[in-house]
Design a protein around this motif. Structure first.
Motif, PDB file in Angstrom:
ATOM      1  N   TRP A 290       0.853  -1.138   0.066  1.00  0.00           N
ATOM      2  CA  TRP A 290      -0.058   0.008   0.052  1.00  0.00           C
ATOM      3  C   TRP A 290       0.959   1.084   0.058  1.00  0.00           C
ATOM      4  O   TRP A 290       0.481   2.190  -0.643  1.00  0.00           O
ATOM      5  CB  TRP A 290      -0.959  -0.247   1.086  1.00  0.00           C
ATOM      6  CG  TRP A 290      -2.034  -0.941   0.973  1.00  0.00           C
ATOM      7  CD1 TRP A 290      -2.731  -1.970   1.827  1.00  0.00           C
ATOM      8  CD2 TRP A 290      -3.111  -0.555   0.050  1.00  0.00           C
ATOM      9  NE1 TRP A 290      -3.816  -2.500   1.145  1.00  0.00           N
ATOM     10  CE2 TRP A 290      -4.311  -1.638   0.499  1.00  0.00           C
ATOM     11  CE3 TRP A 290      -3.483   0.199  -1.166  1.00  0.00           C
ATOM     12  CZ2 TRP A 290      -5.419  -1.884  -0.408  1.00  0.00           C
ATOM     13  CZ3 TRP A 290      -4.686  -0.039  -1.756  1.00  0.00           C
ATOM     14  CH2 TRP A 290      -5.571  -0.875  -1.359  1.00  0.00           C
ATOM     15  N   GLY A 294       0.634   4.238  -2.554  1.00  0.00           N
ATOM     16  CA  GLY A 294       0.500   5.613  -2.339  1.00  0.00           C
ATOM     17  C   GLY A 294       1.428   6.709  -2.955  1.00  0.00           C
ATOM     18  O   GLY A 294       1.263   7.868  -3.600  1.00  0.00           O
ATOM     19  N   LYS A 299      -1.512   9.885  -1.717  1.00  0.00           N
ATOM     20  CA  LYS A 299      -2.132   9.434  -0.360  1.00  0.00           C
ATOM     21  C   LYS A 299      -3.812   9.238  -0.296  1.00  0.00           C
ATOM     22  O   LYS A 299      -4.103   8.290   0.065  1.00  0.00           O
ATOM     23  CB  LYS A 299      -1.535  10.015   0.826  1.00  0.00           C
ATOM     24  CG  LYS A 299      -0.031  10.044   0.732  1.00  0.00           C
ATOM     25  CD  LYS A 299       0.370  11.113   1.988  1.00  0.00           C
ATOM     26  CE  LYS A 299       2.038  11.048   2.147  1.00  0.00           C
ATOM     27  NZ  LYS A 299       2.375  11.850   3.086  1.00  0.00           N
ATOM     28  N   LYS A 300      -4.133  10.534  -0.765  1.00  0.00           N
ATOM     29  CA  LYS A 300      -5.615  10.296  -0.753  1.00  0.00           C
ATOM     30  C   LYS A 300      -6.496   9.438  -1.368  1.00  0.00           C
ATOM     31  O   LYS A 300      -7.209   8.609  -1.186  1.00  0.00           O
ATOM     32  CB  LYS A 300      -6.219  11.646  -1.160  1.00  0.00           C
ATOM     33  CG  LYS A 300      -7.690  11.896  -1.157  1.00  0.00           C
ATOM     34  CD  LYS A 300      -8.101  13.312  -1.597  1.00  0.00           C
ATOM     35  CE  LYS A 300      -9.724  13.591  -1.476  1.00  0.00           C
ATOM     36  NZ  LYS A 300     -10.081  14.784  -2.183  1.00  0.00           N
ATOM     37  N   GLY A 302      -5.196   6.477  -2.887  1.00  0.00           N
ATOM     38  CA  GLY A 302      -4.719   5.209  -1.898  1.00  0.00           C
ATOM     39  C   GLY A 302      -5.883   5.091  -1.077  1.00  0.00           C
ATOM     40  O   GLY A 302      -6.055   3.967  -0.734  1.00  0.00           O
ATOM     41  N   TYR A 303      -5.990   5.704  -0.185  1.00  0.00           N
ATOM     42  CA  TYR A 303      -6.771   5.762   0.959  1.00  0.00           C
ATOM     43  C   TYR A 303      -8.434   5.616   0.661  1.00  0.00           C
ATOM     44  O   TYR A 303      -8.926   4.697   1.233  1.00  0.00           O
ATOM     45  CB  TYR A 303      -6.930   7.140   1.810  1.00  0.00           C
ATOM     46  CG  TYR A 303      -7.480   6.954   3.204  1.00  0.00           C
ATOM     47  CD1 TYR A 303      -7.843   5.763   3.753  1.00  0.00           C
ATOM     48  CD2 TYR A 303      -7.513   8.310   4.008  1.00  0.00           C
ATOM     49  CE1 TYR A 303      -8.494   5.788   4.993  1.00  0.00           C
ATOM     50  CE2 TYR A 303      -7.950   8.180   5.417  1.00  0.00           C
ATOM     51  CZ  TYR A 303      -8.654   6.986   5.890  1.00  0.00           C
ATOM     52  OH  TYR A 303      -9.067   6.832   7.040  1.00  0.00           O
ATOM     53  N   GLY A 341      -4.175  -0.707   3.966  1.00  0.00           N
ATOM     54  CA  GLY A 341      -4.275   0.787   3.567  1.00  0.00           C
ATOM     55  C   GLY A 341      -4.846   1.735   4.423  1.00  0.00           C
ATOM     56  O   GLY A 341      -4.227   2.877   4.504  1.00  0.00           O
ATOM     57  N   PHE A 345      -2.269   4.903   4.955  1.00  0.00           N
ATOM     58  CA  PHE A 345      -2.426   6.430   4.235  1.00  0.00           C
ATOM     59  C   PHE A 345      -2.989   7.471   5.421  1.00  0.00           C
ATOM     60  O   PHE A 345      -2.411   8.440   5.497  1.00  0.00           O
ATOM     61  CB  PHE A 345      -3.443   6.272   3.369  1.00  0.00           C
ATOM     62  CG  PHE A 345      -3.198   5.421   2.204  1.00  0.00           C
ATOM     63  CD1 PHE A 345      -2.011   5.957   1.558  1.00  0.00           C
ATOM     64  CD2 PHE A 345      -3.795   4.212   1.893  1.00  0.00           C
ATOM     65  CE1 PHE A 345      -1.442   5.058   0.401  1.00  0.00           C
ATOM     66  CE2 PHE A 345      -3.262   3.270   0.903  1.00  0.00           C
ATOM     67  CZ  PHE A 345      -2.162   3.985   0.147  1.00  0.00           C
TER      68      PHE A 345
END
Length: 453
Positions: A290, A294, A299-300, A302-303, A341, A345
């Motif tokens: 994860w 990212g 990051k966002k 991936g989140y 994840g 994140f």
């Protein structure tokens, strides 16, 4: 909470100090996992407490813990001891935590469900109080024993690795110990074994950090209200925290439901341990994956993806209603993939929010953000079992005192929905706040006056 100002050159810590500090996660991991997994079934199925009151008993001590955290921080700030302000609390509060934890599951036969429920509540509150005075100084230590970014990273690496292993060990073995001994004695033995595990972590952390440097302490924000007022003005942090707390609530629901799903719906020996391993195992393996995701998509994004995976896995466990335990295990494993994840994140986005606030205000308030974040997570995980207990009560769950009872279809439906649909809806709802989170690599770099790749 407090911040520290280490003096002199950044200290290079020995491997012994790093492992010693990380071993404190044995205590935090055991206390953070086992009550959420085992306490609600203990109250309803062993002591015969009605589900709604069992939910209250599970929730109140954790809520008290949230309020007590700032007090523990201020007390440890003002502690004067040759070993420093934090380390003495590891052994003092840690041993009290272990003793109180064992007594939670050691209620004698008092002939009254109300008296036995009071026993559990009293010792759970004592354990939560001791935990606050262990956890807050423990979390504050890295900022004080070294000012080196790399050393803090190494400390956290050991801490996270040991925490993950402890969650797996404690969560998988606690049901096995209970079932292997059987009855109320099974819970008593399980409580003692987990208390011994906590003692190992406490003593190892206290002894292992005996040669760690002692930094100067700078007092941070005081009460929880003051901390909330500070972070309340940071829009992106509020959005991120709301997302994370709702997902912690979803995780708490699923954790509370493991034993009920295994024992009352799937009816498969050892299913609770298998479900827990399915949940935690992927999180241990896929965390680095994860992190790479990212780096590629942000990051966002991936989140969002990991949240959707978690929600999809939760919905897949609906197949437990058809007694399809294989697909239920697969769904739980998918939940574990998404959960990994959903830990990576937000923990990587939190420092971004704190750094942007620092750049905009000229004040370093990372400790305040961390304190409020920890309180929010604790509250979410505490509310999870309470919400699950309300669902059991609405479904007509029949509490027992160690007897095998076939639950009505309405109760079995409540068990499955609380484990699947409710967490999935909470995770999906959390994305409404996450979608408005605006910090990306460009904005963070601009706020700090830097550049990004």
């Amino acid at each position: 909470m407090s911040t520290a100002v280490p003096t002199g050159e950044p200290a290079t810590l020995t491997r012994g100090v790093r492992i010693g500090y990380g071993s404190g996660s044995v205590a935090t991991g055991a206390f953070g996992t086992v009550p959420g997994l085992m306490l609600l079934p203990y109250l309803t199925d062993e002591l015969g407490i009605a589900a709604i009151w069992a939910g209250v008993i599970v929730f109140v001590p954790k809520a008290w813990d949230v309020l007590l955290n700032p007090v523990a921080g201020r007390v440890s700030d003002r502690t004067i001891d040759p070993a420093g302000p934090r380390r003495p609390w590891l052994i003092r509060a840690g041993l009290m935590l272990a003793g109180a934890f064992a007594l939670i599951f050691a209620a004698p036969d008092l002939g009254s469900a109300a008296l036995e429920a009071t026993w559990v509540l009293v010792f759970f509150v004592l354990a939560a109080s001791a935990y606050a005075f262990f956890q807050v100084p423990y979390v504050a230590m890295p900022a004080e024993i070294t000012s080196s970014y790399d050393e803090r990273t190494r400390l956290m690496t050991w801490r996270v690795a040991i925490l993950a292993l402890t969650i797996m060990l404690a969560g998988a073995t606690a049901p096995l110990i209970r079932d292997g001994v059987g009855g109320r004695d099974g819970y008593r033995v399980m409580g003692v074994v987990m208390a011994v595990l906590i003692v190992v972590g406490v003593v190892s952390a206290w002894w292992g950090t005996r040669s760690a440097p002692i930094g100067a302490i700078g007092a941070g924000a005081g009460s929880l209200r003051e901390q909330l007022r500070i972070v309340g003005r940071a829009r992106d942090f509020r959005l991120l925290l709301t997302t994370f707390v709702l997902q912690a609530l979803a995780t708490g629901c699923m954790l509370a439901g493991v034993d009920y799903l295994a024992g009352d719906v799937l009816l498969r020996p050892g299913a609770a341990t298998i479900l827990f391993v399915c949940f935690v195992g992927p999180a241990l393996v896929l965390t680095p994956v994860w992190a790479r995701v990212g780096e590629r998509v942000g990051k966002k994004q991936g989140y969002v993806v990991s949240s959707l995976v978690l929600a999809a896995g939760a919905l897949l466990t609906l197949l437990a209603l058809g007694l399809n335990d294989v697909w239920t295990m697969i769904g739980t494993a998918l939940v574990g993939v998404g959960y990994a994840g959903c830990q990576v994140f937000p923990m990587a986005m939190l420092p971004d929010a704190a750094a942007v606030d620092s750049a905009r205000t000229g004040e370093n308030r990372a400790g305040v953000y961390t304190g409020v974040w920890t309180a929010g997570e604790t509250l979410g995980l505490a509310l999870g079992p309470a919400v699950y207990a309300v669902g059991l009560a609405l479904g007509g769950y029949v509490s027992s005192q160690g007897r095998d009872i076939e639950q009505p279809e309405s109760a079995q439906l409540a068990i499955v929905l609380g484990f699947s649909v409710v967490p999935a809806l909470l995770v999906l709802a959390s994305l409404w706040w996450l979608r408005r989170y605006a910090l990306d690599a460009t904005e963070v770099a601009t706020a700090q006056g830097g550049s990004h790749d």
